[in-house]
Design a protein around this motif. Structure first.
Motif, PDB file in Angstrom:
ATOM      1  N   ALA A 126       0.830  -1.209   0.000  1.00 29.27           N
ATOM      2  CA  ALA A 126       0.000   0.000   0.000  1.00 29.27           C
ATOM      3  C   ALA A 126       0.861   1.254   0.000  1.00 29.27           C
ATOM      4  CB  ALA A 126      -0.931  -0.010   1.210  1.00 29.27           C
ATOM      5  N   ILE A 127       1.963   1.216   0.713  1.00 24.55           N
ATOM      6  CA  ILE A 127       2.873   2.370   0.714  1.00 24.55           C
ATOM      7  C   ILE A 127       3.462   2.571  -0.676  1.00 24.55           C
ATOM      8  CG2 ILE A 127       5.101   3.200   1.576  1.00 24.55           C
ATOM      9  CD1 ILE A 127       4.335   1.921   4.285  1.00 24.55           C
ATOM     10  N   LEU A 128       3.885   1.490  -1.304  1.00 19.47           N
ATOM     11  CA  LEU A 128       4.450   1.610  -2.656  1.00 19.47           C
ATOM     12  C   LEU A 128       3.409   2.064  -3.671  1.00 19.47           C
ATOM     13  CD1 LEU A 128       6.785  -1.513  -2.928  1.00 19.47           C
ATOM     14  CD2 LEU A 128       7.458   0.876  -2.740  1.00 19.47           C
ATOM     15  N   ALA A 129       2.185   1.582  -3.530  1.00 15.78           N
ATOM     16  CA  ALA A 129       1.162   1.886  -4.527  1.00 15.78           C
ATOM     17  C   ALA A 129       0.554   3.274  -4.351  1.00 15.78           C
ATOM     18  CB  ALA A 129       0.063   0.829  -4.473  1.00 15.78           C
ATOM     19  N   PHE A 130       0.369   3.720  -3.111  1.00 15.64           N
ATOM     20  CA  PHE A 130      -0.391   4.940  -2.896  1.00 15.64           C
ATOM     21  C   PHE A 130       0.406   6.108  -2.314  1.00 15.64           C
ATOM     22  CE2 PHE A 130      -3.539   1.425  -2.211  1.00 15.64           C
ATOM     23  CZ  PHE A 130      -4.147   1.549  -3.437  1.00 15.64           C
ATOM     24  N   ALA A 131       1.427   5.829  -1.510  1.00 21.04           N
ATOM     25  CA  ALA A 131       2.086   6.909  -0.783  1.00 21.04           C
ATOM     26  C   ALA A 131       3.321   7.459  -1.491  1.00 21.04           C
ATOM     27  CB  ALA A 131       2.468   6.442   0.613  1.00 21.04           C
ATOM     28  N   LEU A 132       4.004   6.644  -2.246  1.00 20.36           N
ATOM     29  CA  LEU A 132       5.226   7.107  -2.910  1.00 20.36           C
ATOM     30  C   LEU A 132       4.894   7.755  -4.244  1.00 20.36           C
ATOM     31  CD1 LEU A 132       7.819   4.274  -2.282  1.00 20.36           C
ATOM     32  CD2 LEU A 132       7.605   6.456  -1.121  1.00 20.36           C
ATOM     33  N   ASN A 133       5.571   8.831  -4.517  1.00 23.23           N
ATOM     34  CA  ASN A 133       5.409   9.517  -5.794  1.00 23.23           C
ATOM     35  C   ASN A 133       6.773   9.561  -6.485  1.00 23.23           C
ATOM     36  OD1 ASN A 133       4.224  10.823  -7.853  1.00 23.23           O
ATOM     37  ND2 ASN A 133       4.021  12.800  -6.819  1.00 23.23           N
ATOM     38  N   LEU A 134       7.324   8.378  -6.714  1.00 21.04           N
ATOM     39  CA  LEU A 134       8.632   8.242  -7.350  1.00 21.04           C
ATOM     40  C   LEU A 134       8.468   7.643  -8.731  1.00 21.04           C
ATOM     41  CD1 LEU A 134      10.867   6.743  -4.527  1.00 21.04           C
ATOM     42  CD2 LEU A 134      11.081   8.985  -5.536  1.00 21.04           C
ATOM     43  N   THR A 135       9.355   8.008  -9.611  1.00 17.10           N
ATOM     44  CA  THR A 135       9.391   7.394 -10.927  1.00 17.10           C
ATOM     45  C   THR A 135      10.762   6.768 -11.121  1.00 17.10           C
ATOM     46  OG1 THR A 135       7.910   9.095 -11.773  1.00 17.10           O
ATOM     47  CG2 THR A 135       9.109   7.789 -13.385  1.00 17.10           C
ATOM     48  N   ASP A 139      12.912   4.284 -13.753  1.00 17.86           N
ATOM     49  CA  ASP A 139      12.831   3.846 -15.146  1.00 17.86           C
ATOM     50  C   ASP A 139      12.750   2.326 -15.290  1.00 17.86           C
ATOM     51  OD1 ASP A 139      12.913   6.453 -16.008  1.00 17.86           O
ATOM     52  OD2 ASP A 139      15.096   6.479 -16.204  1.00 17.86           O
ATOM     53  N   TRP A 140      13.412   1.601 -14.428  1.00 17.66           N
ATOM     54  CA  TRP A 140      13.530   0.163 -14.629  1.00 17.66           C
ATOM     55  C   TRP A 140      12.473  -0.658 -13.906  1.00 17.66           C
ATOM     56  CZ3 TRP A 140      14.789  -2.405 -10.077  1.00 17.66           C
ATOM     57  CH2 TRP A 140      15.283  -1.602  -9.046  1.00 17.66           C
ATOM     58  N   ILE A 141      11.585  -0.034 -13.098  1.00 18.44           N
ATOM     59  CA  ILE A 141      10.531  -0.785 -12.411  1.00 18.44           C
ATOM     60  C   ILE A 141       9.324   0.134 -12.166  1.00 18.44           C
ATOM     61  CG2 ILE A 141      11.312  -0.289 -10.064  1.00 18.44           C
ATOM     62  CD1 ILE A 141      10.680  -3.245  -9.423  1.00 18.44           C
ATOM     63  N   ASP A 142       8.152  -0.443 -12.235  1.00 18.81           N
ATOM     64  CA  ASP A 142       6.915   0.284 -11.944  1.00 18.81           C
ATOM     65  C   ASP A 142       6.537   0.026 -10.485  1.00 18.81           C
ATOM     66  OD1 ASP A 142       4.541   1.626 -12.009  1.00 18.81           O
ATOM     67  OD2 ASP A 142       3.522   0.208 -13.344  1.00 18.81           O
ATOM     68  N   LEU A 143       6.773   1.012  -9.627  1.00 23.31           N
ATOM     69  CA  LEU A 143       6.548   0.830  -8.194  1.00 23.31           C
ATOM     70  C   LEU A 143       5.072   0.660  -7.848  1.00 23.31           C
ATOM     71  CD1 LEU A 143       9.106   3.319  -6.623  1.00 23.31           C
ATOM     72  CD2 LEU A 143       9.254   0.840  -6.778  1.00 23.31           C
ATOM     73  N   HIS A 144       4.191   1.249  -8.631  1.00 25.01           N
ATOM     74  CA  HIS A 144       2.756   1.071  -8.380  1.00 25.01           C
ATOM     75  C   HIS A 144       2.346  -0.386  -8.619  1.00 25.01           C
ATOM     76  CE1 HIS A 144       2.089   5.309  -7.813  1.00 25.01           C
ATOM     77  NE2 HIS A 144       2.748   5.568  -8.946  1.00 25.01           N
ATOM     78  N   LEU A 145       2.853  -0.979  -9.683  1.00 27.96           N
ATOM     79  CA  LEU A 145       2.535  -2.383  -9.967  1.00 27.96           C
ATOM     80  C   LEU A 145       3.116  -3.303  -8.896  1.00 27.96           C
ATOM     81  CD1 LEU A 145       1.286  -4.456 -11.874  1.00 27.96           C
ATOM     82  CD2 LEU A 145       3.467  -4.503 -13.096  1.00 27.96           C
ATOM     83  N   VAL A 146       4.338  -3.033  -8.460  1.00 26.93           N
ATOM     84  CA  VAL A 146       4.946  -3.826  -7.390  1.00 26.93           C
ATOM     85  C   VAL A 146       4.118  -3.697  -6.114  1.00 26.93           C
ATOM     86  CG1 VAL A 146       6.979  -4.055  -5.919  1.00 26.93           C
ATOM     87  CG2 VAL A 146       7.266  -3.714  -8.363  1.00 26.93           C
ATOM     88  N   GLY A 147       3.626  -2.507  -5.834  1.00 30.97           N
ATOM     89  CA  GLY A 147       2.769  -2.312  -4.667  1.00 30.97           C
ATOM     90  C   GLY A 147       1.487  -3.116  -4.745  1.00 30.97           C
ATOM     91  N   ILE A 187       1.027  -5.857  -6.479  1.00 26.60           N
ATOM     92  CA  ILE A 187       1.394  -7.275  -6.378  1.00 26.60           C
ATOM     93  C   ILE A 187       1.643  -7.650  -4.922  1.00 26.60           C
ATOM     94  CG2 ILE A 187       3.199  -8.948  -6.937  1.00 26.60           C
ATOM     95  CD1 ILE A 187       3.414  -7.550  -9.683  1.00 26.60           C
ATOM     96  N   LEU A 188       2.342  -6.791  -4.169  1.00 26.01           N
ATOM     97  CA  LEU A 188       2.586  -7.072  -2.749  1.00 26.01           C
ATOM     98  C   LEU A 188       1.293  -7.053  -1.942  1.00 26.01           C
ATOM     99  CD1 LEU A 188       5.884  -5.136  -1.997  1.00 26.01           C
ATOM    100  CD2 LEU A 188       5.551  -7.597  -2.119  1.00 26.01           C
ATOM    101  N   MET A 189       0.375  -6.170  -2.278  1.00 27.18           N
ATOM    102  CA  MET A 189      -0.908  -6.147  -1.579  1.00 27.18           C
ATOM    103  C   MET A 189      -1.698  -7.430  -1.849  1.00 27.18           C
ATOM    104  SD  MET A 189      -1.983  -2.118  -1.943  1.00 27.18           S
ATOM    105  CE  MET A 189      -3.649  -2.507  -2.245  1.00 27.18           C
ATOM    106  N   ALA A 190      -1.693  -7.899  -3.079  1.00 29.99           N
ATOM    107  CA  ALA A 190      -2.392  -9.148  -3.403  1.00 29.99           C
ATOM    108  C   ALA A 190      -1.732 -10.334  -2.700  1.00 29.99           C
ATOM    109  CB  ALA A 190      -2.402  -9.362  -4.914  1.00 29.99           C
ATOM    110  N   ALA A 191      -0.400 -10.368  -2.696  1.00 25.81           N
ATOM    111  CA  ALA A 191       0.306 -11.454  -2.013  1.00 25.81           C
ATOM    112  C   ALA A 191       0.022 -11.419  -0.515  1.00 25.81           C
ATOM    113  CB  ALA A 191       1.806 -11.353  -2.276  1.00 25.81           C
ATOM    114  N   GLY A 192      -0.027 -10.237   0.075  1.00 27.91           N
ATOM    115  CA  GLY A 192      -0.348 -10.124   1.494  1.00 27.91           C
ATOM    116  C   GLY A 192      -1.736 -10.620   1.815  1.00 27.91           C
ATOM    117  N   ALA A 193      -2.694 -10.304   0.955  1.00 30.63           N
ATOM    118  CA  ALA A 193      -4.066 -10.784   1.173  1.00 30.63           C
ATOM    119  C   ALA A 193      -4.133 -12.308   1.080  1.00 30.63           C
ATOM    120  CB  ALA A 193      -5.006 -10.141   0.160  1.00 30.63           C
ATOM    121  N   VAL A 194      -3.423 -12.880   0.116  1.00 34.40           N
ATOM    122  CA  VAL A 194      -3.407 -14.343  -0.031  1.00 34.40           C
ATOM    123  C   VAL A 194      -2.765 -14.993   1.188  1.00 34.40           C
ATOM    124  CG1 VAL A 194      -2.397 -16.235  -1.373  1.00 34.40           C
ATOM    125  CG2 VAL A 194      -3.496 -14.326  -2.540  1.00 34.40           C
TER     126      VAL A 194
END
Length: 86
Positions: free
Chosen positions: A14-23, A25-33, A35-42
């Motif tokens: 959630a922090i990666l997806a909603f709180a960080l405003n970083l860009t 080039d080599w990774i999409d932090l929103h997508l990683v966030g 994915i981590l939220m879905a993994a945490g729920a599972v």
């Protein structure tokens, strides 16, 4: 432990997806966030299922009268259910 790990994964996601405003080039932090939220729920769901499965027991209590002495005899028995039949 697995429920706590799931909560930690969800919070970091959630922090990666909603709180960080970083860009980056080599990774999409929103997508990683996400994915981590879905993994945490599972992980939380699996932890709850395992916790509920671990606590299931069968308790039997039997009270009878001993014919020789006339005193009450109580027998308590607790066991886990047989899961080999499934």
């Amino acid at each position: 432990m697995s429920i706590g790990l799931g909560i930690v994964l969800f919070v970091i996601g959630a922090i990666l997806a909603f709180a960080l405003n970083l860009t980056v080039d080599w990774i999409d932090l929103h997508l990683v966030g996400y994915i981590l939220m879905a993994a945490g729920a599972v992980v939380v769901v699996i932890g709850i299922v395992l916790l509920a499965r671990r606590r299931r027991t069968i308790s039997t209590s039997q009270t009878s009268i001993d014919p020789a002495t006339g005193s009450a005899v109580r027998r308590d028995e607790s066991s886990a259910p047989d899961t080999t039949a499934y």
